[in-house]
Design a protein around this motif. Structure first.
Motif, mmCIF file in Angstrom:
data_model
loop_
_atom_site.group_PDB
_atom_site.id
_atom_site.type_symbol
_atom_site.label_atom_id
_atom_site.label_comp_id
_atom_site.label_asym_id
_atom_site.label_seq_id
_atom_site.Cartn_x
_atom_site.Cartn_y
_atom_site.Cartn_z
ATOM 1 N N LEU A 18 0.874 -1.165 0.000
ATOM 2 C CA LEU A 18 0.000 0.000 0.000
ATOM 3 C C LEU A 18 0.914 1.219 0.000
ATOM 4 C CD1 LEU A 18 -2.742 -0.868 2.693
ATOM 5 C CD2 LEU A 18 -3.098 -0.645 0.225
ATOM 6 N N PRO A 19 0.438 2.382 -0.374
ATOM 7 C CA PRO A 19 1.326 3.552 -0.380
ATOM 8 C C PRO A 19 1.995 3.767 0.975
ATOM 9 C CG PRO A 19 -0.719 4.058 -1.512
ATOM 10 C CD PRO A 19 -0.909 2.700 -0.903
ATOM 11 N N GLY A 20 3.323 3.596 0.999
ATOM 12 C CA GLY A 20 4.090 3.787 2.222
ATOM 13 C C GLY A 20 4.144 2.585 3.137
ATOM 14 N N LEU A 21 3.503 1.474 2.767
ATOM 15 C CA LEU A 21 3.505 0.260 3.585
ATOM 16 C C LEU A 21 4.353 -0.817 2.913
ATOM 17 C CD1 LEU A 21 2.336 -1.446 5.981
ATOM 18 C CD2 LEU A 21 0.556 -2.164 4.376
ATOM 19 N N TYR A 22 5.313 -1.375 3.667
ATOM 20 C CA TYR A 22 6.208 -2.370 3.099
ATOM 21 C C TYR A 22 6.095 -3.700 3.829
ATOM 22 C CZ TYR A 22 8.412 1.433 0.553
ATOM 23 O OH TYR A 22 8.637 2.489 -0.295
ATOM 24 N N VAL A 23 6.116 -4.785 3.051
ATOM 25 C CA VAL A 23 6.304 -6.107 3.627
ATOM 26 C C VAL A 23 7.739 -6.515 3.313
ATOM 27 C CG1 VAL A 23 5.386 -7.273 1.550
ATOM 28 C CG2 VAL A 23 5.509 -8.496 3.728
ATOM 29 N N THR A 24 8.442 -7.001 4.314
ATOM 30 C CA THR A 24 9.855 -7.350 4.156
ATOM 31 C C THR A 24 10.029 -8.854 4.236
ATOM 32 O OG1 THR A 24 10.060 -6.869 6.517
ATOM 33 C CG2 THR A 24 10.824 -5.193 4.990
ATOM 34 N N GLY A 25 10.997 -9.357 3.461
ATOM 35 C CA GLY A 25 11.207 -10.792 3.455
ATOM 36 C C GLY A 25 12.512 -11.196 2.826
ATOM 37 N N SER A 26 12.676 -12.506 2.676
ATOM 38 C CA SER A 26 13.872 -13.098 2.082
ATOM 39 C C SER A 26 13.463 -13.927 0.878
ATOM 40 C CB SER A 26 14.596 -13.984 3.095
ATOM 41 O OG SER A 26 14.960 -13.247 4.245
ATOM 42 N N LEU A 33 9.704 -1.562 12.184
ATOM 43 C CA LEU A 33 10.319 -0.248 11.982
ATOM 44 C C LEU A 33 9.251 0.807 11.698
ATOM 45 C CD1 LEU A 33 13.290 -1.256 9.642
ATOM 46 C CD2 LEU A 33 13.466 -0.588 12.051
ATOM 47 N N GLN A 34 8.131 0.369 11.135
ATOM 48 C CA GLN A 34 7.070 1.294 10.763
ATOM 49 C C GLN A 34 5.988 1.418 11.832
ATOM 50 O OE1 GLN A 34 6.758 -0.343 6.308
ATOM 51 N NE2 GLN A 34 5.786 1.648 6.560
ATOM 52 N N PHE A 35 5.866 0.398 12.664
ATOM 53 C CA PHE A 35 4.763 0.365 13.617
ATOM 54 C C PHE A 35 5.242 -0.126 14.976
ATOM 55 C CE2 PHE A 35 3.210 -0.514 9.339
ATOM 56 C CZ PHE A 35 2.289 0.510 9.176
ATOM 57 N N LYS A 36 4.422 0.079 15.982
ATOM 58 C CA LYS A 36 4.712 -0.424 17.309
ATOM 59 C C LYS A 36 4.375 -1.915 17.371
ATOM 60 C CE LYS A 36 3.553 4.010 19.462
ATOM 61 N NZ LYS A 36 2.615 4.715 20.388
ATOM 62 N N SER A 37 5.070 -2.634 18.244
ATOM 63 C CA SER A 37 4.829 -4.074 18.338
ATOM 64 C C SER A 37 3.386 -4.386 18.729
ATOM 65 C CB SER A 37 5.794 -4.713 19.340
ATOM 66 O OG SER A 37 5.654 -4.123 20.620
ATOM 67 N N GLU A 38 2.772 -3.510 19.549
ATOM 68 C CA GLU A 38 1.386 -3.763 19.959
ATOM 69 C C GLU A 38 0.406 -3.614 18.800
ATOM 70 O OE1 GLU A 38 2.488 0.299 21.923
ATOM 71 O OE2 GLU A 38 3.484 -1.608 21.458
ATOM 72 N N ASP A 39 0.826 -2.955 17.712
ATOM 73 C CA ASP A 39 -0.053 -2.832 16.544
ATOM 74 C C ASP A 39 -0.304 -4.189 15.895
ATOM 75 O OD1 ASP A 39 -0.270 -0.098 16.874
ATOM 76 O OD2 ASP A 39 1.407 0.355 15.533
ATOM 77 N N HIS A 40 0.591 -5.133 16.155
ATOM 78 C CA HIS A 40 0.401 -6.469 15.592
ATOM 79 C C HIS A 40 -0.886 -7.113 16.105
ATOM 80 C CE1 HIS A 40 1.244 -10.447 14.063
ATOM 81 N NE2 HIS A 40 1.027 -10.932 15.262
ATOM 82 N N ARG A 41 -1.298 -6.759 17.308
ATOM 83 C CA ARG A 41 -2.488 -7.357 17.897
ATOM 84 C C ARG A 41 -3.740 -6.508 17.680
ATOM 85 N NH1 ARG A 41 -2.223 -11.807 20.525
ATOM 86 N NH2 ARG A 41 -4.224 -11.364 21.537
ATOM 87 N N ASP A 45 -2.021 6.309 10.370
ATOM 88 C CA ASP A 45 -1.886 6.636 8.965
ATOM 89 C C ASP A 45 -2.288 5.440 8.094
ATOM 90 O OD1 ASP A 45 -1.015 9.185 9.556
ATOM 91 O OD2 ASP A 45 1.101 8.610 9.579
ATOM 92 N N LEU A 46 -2.012 4.256 8.571
ATOM 93 C CA LEU A 46 -2.423 3.056 7.845
ATOM 94 C C LEU A 46 -3.941 2.941 7.845
ATOM 95 C CD1 LEU A 46 -1.863 0.359 6.426
ATOM 96 C CD2 LEU A 46 -1.555 -0.678 8.692
ATOM 97 N N GLU A 47 -4.560 3.218 8.976
ATOM 98 C CA GLU A 47 -6.022 3.126 9.086
ATOM 99 C C GLU A 47 -6.709 4.032 8.071
ATOM 100 O OE1 GLU A 47 -7.487 2.039 13.473
ATOM 101 O OE2 GLU A 47 -6.302 3.887 13.405
ATOM 102 N N LYS A 48 -6.120 5.183 7.787
ATOM 103 C CA LYS A 48 -6.723 6.113 6.827
ATOM 104 C C LYS A 48 -6.772 5.517 5.422
ATOM 105 C CE LYS A 48 -5.133 10.150 9.429
ATOM 106 N NZ LYS A 48 -4.178 11.318 9.453
ATOM 107 N N LEU A 49 -5.852 4.599 5.121
ATOM 108 C CA LEU A 49 -5.824 3.968 3.810
ATOM 109 C C LEU A 49 -6.851 2.854 3.688
ATOM 110 C CD1 LEU A 49 -1.966 3.635 3.227
ATOM 111 C CD2 LEU A 49 -3.511 5.305 2.180
ATOM 112 N N VAL A 50 -7.247 2.287 4.818
ATOM 113 C CA VAL A 50 -8.154 1.133 4.819
ATOM 114 C C VAL A 50 -9.428 1.526 5.545
ATOM 115 C CG1 VAL A 50 -8.393 -1.300 5.361
ATOM 116 C CG2 VAL A 50 -6.122 -0.359 4.910
ATOM 117 N N GLN A 51 -10.384 2.042 4.820
ATOM 118 C CA GLN A 51 -11.627 2.519 5.422
ATOM 119 C C GLN A 51 -12.708 1.426 5.399
ATOM 120 O OE1 GLN A 51 -11.774 5.434 6.933
ATOM 121 N NE2 GLN A 51 -9.684 5.972 6.315
#
Length: 456
Positions: A170-178, A235-243, A450-456
């Motif tokens: 999403l704009p400004g949202l990254y998934v990181t991997g190998s 890096l983009q969010f707090k760990s508690e945002d995962h829940r 800011d992520l919530e604003k993208l997903v209404q």
């Protein structure tokens, strides 16, 4: 005179507890009474019952049935109980994602009455799929960004390479991997998604590296990626945002848009697309396969259960299990039919009943298509909740057989599957954005709001 005393006694009791005050008692007092009446021991954290009262308390007791009594009393407080031994119980806050094993089986038995053939099953599946897309808000998301993935630090090992990848989903949202690839990339290669689960150290842990390196050595393109707000995503969010519930939507979106990119790679075979994860990664495996028809093979690990929907909101927080007037992970896994599926279960978590309860349900759905032979269960009764070596060995064998891969590529001279040629990297080598996140793009989202604003 004795009659008068008796009546007075009755009158005094009634004045202490009447319907006018709803026969209300403190929960602590009611629990003490349960212990006394039924000769049981109940343990609980004090904060769970603090300042709570039970209305019509004494009316909820059932003679000779302690568990029915506890259900009547505790349900009113959003508290559940679990038996810990002979006449011993533990109280806990209501777990929306959990049923009892018997309740899970009863739900499966009911669901089985809703369809008797391919036509009725496909109707049910379409209903579930439509509802799940809506529940996850996947129909209302911004368009996929046009940016190219960020790829860094290519390493070459015995039979495979590894690169660090960040995909803007999403704009400004990254998934990181190998990204793991075979050295020989001149032939068509299967693509395998490896969503991470709730194990310590995320995708950096050894068992995740073994699994993906072996997939590459078998001849497949493998992508191992972080959970939302874990690993480099933190890096983009707090760990508690995962829940937070929206994490479930983001993780499914990350899987879909990672697959979008993987299928653009040279010699990626769109007819051989697999997904496998354990625990929370197993939840993603089942749901993503149900929603995305491009996936042609799935291997959910230690997560197939009729009575456990996933305890993290990132697995169950968006209400997909409420679709179709109620579903569960077994019916969701069945939506993969008739595509090949291997369910790996064990004896020490909520997958302990798979051979007798969940797997027969899957077999019946696959039977509608005449495909019972392509759904398998490997049950490891002495093992627990992990993606350990025996689970990985079952995965390699299933992939090789269904994707026509040469199992000899990963065997030793004796014919045993051998993981010893895989290199286990240290964490910093696997970072896309640097050890301190110094290379995170300036346009990256850095707040959940800011992520919530993208997903209404």
């Amino acid at each position: 005179m004795g009659v008068i005393v008796l009546l007075l006694g009755c009158s005094l009791t009634a004045s202490a507890q009447t319907s006018d005050d709803q026969f209300k008692k403190p929960l602590k007092e009611v629990i003490d009474e349960i212990e006394s009446r039924y000769a049981v021991k109940i343990r609980y954290p004090e904060e769970l019952i603090k300042d709570k009262f039970v209305t019509y308390a004494d009316w909820r007791f059932r003679p000779g049935d302690v568990e029915k009594t506890m259900t009547n009393i505790l349900a009113s407080q959003d508290i559940t109980f679990a038996k810990e031994g002979d006449k011993k119980y533990k109280l806990q806050a209501f777990q929306y994602h959990l049923k009892t094993p018997d309740e899970g089986k009863q739900q499966l038995d009911y669901l089985a009455t809703l369809y008797t053939d391919v036509t009725s099953w496909e109707k049910r599946k379409a209903e579930l799929k439509t509802c799940m897309w809506e529940a996850l808000k996947l129909s209302h998301l911004p368009a996929k960004p046009n940016s190219q993935p960020i790829i860094t630090n290519k390493r070459t090992y015995d039979g495979y390479t590894v690169e660090n990848v960040a995909i803007e989903t999403l704009p400004g949202l990254y998934v990181t991997g190998s990204l793991y690839k075979p050295l020989n990339t001149k032939v068509l290669m299967p693509v395998i998604l490896n969503p991470d689960g709730h194990f310590g150290d995320g995708r950096y842990r050894a068992d995740a590296q073994y699994r993906c390196a072996m997939q590459a050595r078998l001849g497949a393109i493998a992508f191992s990626y972080d959970l939302f707000a874990w690993g480099e995503s933190a890096l983009q969010f707090k760990s508690e945002d995962h829940r937070k519930s929206l994490a479930q939507t983001i993780q499914i979106l990350n899987g879909m848009r990672s697959l979008d990119w993987l299928l653009t790679l040279k010699n990626a075979d769109p007819k051989r697309v697999a997904i496998s994860g354990g625990s929370g990664g197993g939840s993603q495996t089942m749901l993503l396969t149900a929603l995305d028809d491009r996936i042609t093979l799935s291997v959910p690990v230690v997560m197939l259960s009729a009575y456990h929907s996933g305890g993290c909101p990132c697995e169950s927080g968006m209400g997909v299990h409420l679709c179709g007037s109620g579903t569960n992970n077994v019916e969701i896994a069945a939506m993969a039919a008739p595509r090949p599926q291997l369910a790996i279960s064990d004896g020490k978590d909520w997958t302990q009943h798979v051979p007798d309860t969940e797997f027969p349900f899957l077999q019946r759905i696959y039977g509608f298509y005449g495909k019972t032979g392509v759904v398998k269960n490997v049950h490891l009764p002495q093992e627990g909740h992990d993606y350990g070596v025996n689970k990985r060995l079952a995965l390699y064998d299933f992939l090789a057989k269904n994707f026509a891969l040469d199992i000899r590529n990963v065997q030793d001279k004796s014919g045993s599957i051998d993981e010893s040629k895989c290199t286990i990297e240290k964490y910093p080598e696997m970072y896309v954005f640097g050890e301190k996140g110094e290379n995170l793009p300036a346009t990256a989202i850095r707040k959940f709001e800011d992520l919530e604003k993208l997903v209404q």
